[in-house]
Design an enzyme around this catalytic site. Structure first.
Site, PDB file in Angstrom:
ATOM      1  N   ASN A   1       0.988  -1.157  -0.425  1.00 41.27           N
ATOM      2  CA  ASN A   1      -0.186   0.183  -0.285  1.00 41.27           C
ATOM      3  C   ASN A   1       0.797   1.102   0.057  1.00 41.27           C
ATOM      4  OD1 ASN A   1      -2.481   0.982   0.290  1.00 41.27           O
ATOM      5  ND2 ASN A   1      -2.258   1.378   2.575  1.00 41.27           N
TER       6      ASN A   1
ATOM      7  N   HIS B   1      -4.447   9.976  -1.849  1.00 41.55           N
ATOM      8  CA  HIS B   1      -4.415  11.271  -0.947  1.00 41.55           C
ATOM      9  C   HIS B   1      -4.278  12.622  -2.414  1.00 41.55           C
ATOM     10  CE1 HIS B   1      -4.718   9.408   2.951  1.00 41.55           C
ATOM     11  NE2 HIS B   1      -3.840   8.573   2.577  1.00 41.55           N
TER      12      HIS B   1
ATOM     13  N   GLU C   1      -7.241   4.537   0.445  1.00 41.78           N
ATOM     14  CA  GLU C   1      -6.998   5.643   1.253  1.00 41.78           C
ATOM     15  C   GLU C   1      -7.733   7.384   0.256  1.00 41.78           C
ATOM     16  OE1 GLU C   1      -3.326   6.224   3.436  1.00 41.78           O
ATOM     17  OE2 GLU C   1      -3.117   4.022   3.536  1.00 41.78           O
TER      18      GLU C   1
ATOM     19  N   ASP D   1      -8.785  10.585   0.129  1.00 43.58           N
ATOM     20  CA  ASP D   1      -9.529  11.472  -0.188  1.00 43.58           C
ATOM     21  C   ASP D   1      -8.822  13.100  -1.041  1.00 43.58           C
ATOM     22  OD1 ASP D   1      -6.767  12.434   1.098  1.00 43.58           O
ATOM     23  OD2 ASP D   1      -7.693  11.519   3.406  1.00 43.58           O
TER      24      ASP D   1
END
Ligand code: G3I
Length: 341
Positions: free
Chosen positions: A187, A224, A254, A256
């Site tokens: 990741n 991100h 993840e 955003d």
């Protein structure tokens, strides 16, 4: 709407939601990260527990090394179990995060002077005990997190400095032995588009493990992003396919997309397009299994604490109304369902 006794009656209907549509579009889940301290907020909880909205949870902190093994050989699974048990209770898929990372390590890991032999033993013990503890509960494990620098070289952390690239192999081997059910992931961030870091993840992580006969099942694209600066949907698709062509799954792990505060009509409109590009890319790639946002509620985002002046990166505002990006994502999902992707 329905006619009843000659009158037009409007019946309440449930609007289609994130996870519900994502599954209809052929993916496994739409999920979110969450954290122990957030769970007492009842409005937040209502959304989090709604499996039409979120079919998957990731604990944002509780499974990290500093909480799980604060002293050598002393294990504490209580923090990590809070979100893990909530996922079980809600019947949500659990992504477990993470076994080996340079950050949020216990002090003893960074402070001690290690040699190859004793660090290998400590690493194997950590991965084995932690992965065994939640074996059977984790759909996926982020086995190694953020091992690479942006130029594609390995990050000089304790593990790499003492063990070299081999630490990746040691960690994945131990995880595979401890939890045969979990998909094992590498990741990282900035591997969502073509470039030296993505190439290094392909060559020095995925191909390296496969050549060594060690199991790796997936690559997590953290995502991100910054509003207006995200890679195009086509670039994200091509990059995902570069990984899936190597025989691994990918997942958005993840997501955003932060903006320069304050939020306004124009940066929120761009944010919606940017969310659509990433969700759309995953929908387009068969081997992209699901999408996880790194929390869904702006006040619980990690962004403002780290990037001064930036925020509003999630799908729900502080007053629990939804960002335009929420509806943008819903639109893309609806299109995918209609087109049968
Ligand atoms: O546990 C302590 C607590 O004891 C103390 O009272 C409190 C006071 O500040 O701090 C608590 O630790 C904080 C921890 O989150 C738990 O809330 C840390 O200060 C804080 O730095 C930490 O931030 C986390 C960050 O990782 C650390 O790098 C964020 O919540 C978490 O969302 C974030 O997640 C990472 C992923 O794991 C990997 N990818 C990037 C992503 C965003 O940074």
């Amino acid at each position: 709407m329905r006619f009843q006794y000659g009158l037009l009656v409007t019946l309440p209907f449930a609007a289609a939601q994130l996870n519900e549509l994502t599954k209809k579009a052929g993916k496994l889940y739409f999920g979110t990260a969450t954290d122990n301290g957030e769970l007492s907020n009842t409005t937040y909880r209502k959304i989090l527990d709604d499996t039409n909205e979120f079919g998957q949870l990731t604990p944002a902190n509780g499974m990290k090394w500093e909480y799980v093994e604060p002293e050598l050989g002393v294990f504490n699974f209580s923090d990590g179990s809070v979100v893990a048990n909530l996922a079980t209770k809600n019947r949500q898929i659990l992504r477990c995060h993470n076994l080996v990372w340079h950050s949020q390590l216990a002090d003893w890991v960074t402070a001690d002077t290690w040699n190859k032999e004793n660090l290998t033993a400590a690493l194997i013990q950590h991965v084995t005990r932690e992965a065994s503890h939640w074996a059977g509960q984790c759909y996926a494990w982020d086995v190694v997190n953020e091992a690479l620098n942006d130029d594609g070289t390995f990050r000089n952390d304790t593990f790499y400095n003492v063990l070299g690239q081999e630490y990746i192999k040691i960690a994945f081997e131990a995880a595979a032995a401890a939890d045969p059910w979990a998909k094992l992931y590498y990741n990282d961030y900035n591997i969502e588009y073509a470039g030296p870091k993505s190439i290094a993840a392909q060559n020095n992580i995925v191909k390296y493990l496969k050549k060594s006969g060690v199991r790796i099942d997936g690559v997590g694209l953290q995502s991100h992003f910054i509003v207006g600066e995200t890679p195009s949907q086509d670039d994200q698709v091509a990059n995902m396919e570069a990984f899936t062509n190597l025989g691994v799954d990918v997942a958005i792990t993840e997501l955003d997309i932060r903006l320069d505060l304050p939020a306004n009509q124009s940066n929120l409109a761009q944010q919606s397009l940017d969310y659509q590009a990433t969700v759309g890319a995953c929908l387009q790639v068969k081997g992209c299994v699901g999408i996880t946002v790194w929390d869904f509620y702006d006040p619980f985002s990690w962004v403002p604490g780290v990037f001064t002046g930036q925020g509003a990166a999630d799908l729900w505002f502080g007053n629990f109304t939804r960002h335009p990006a929420y509806y943008g994502v819903i639109d893309v999902l609806k299109k995918a369902v209609k087109n049968g992707w």
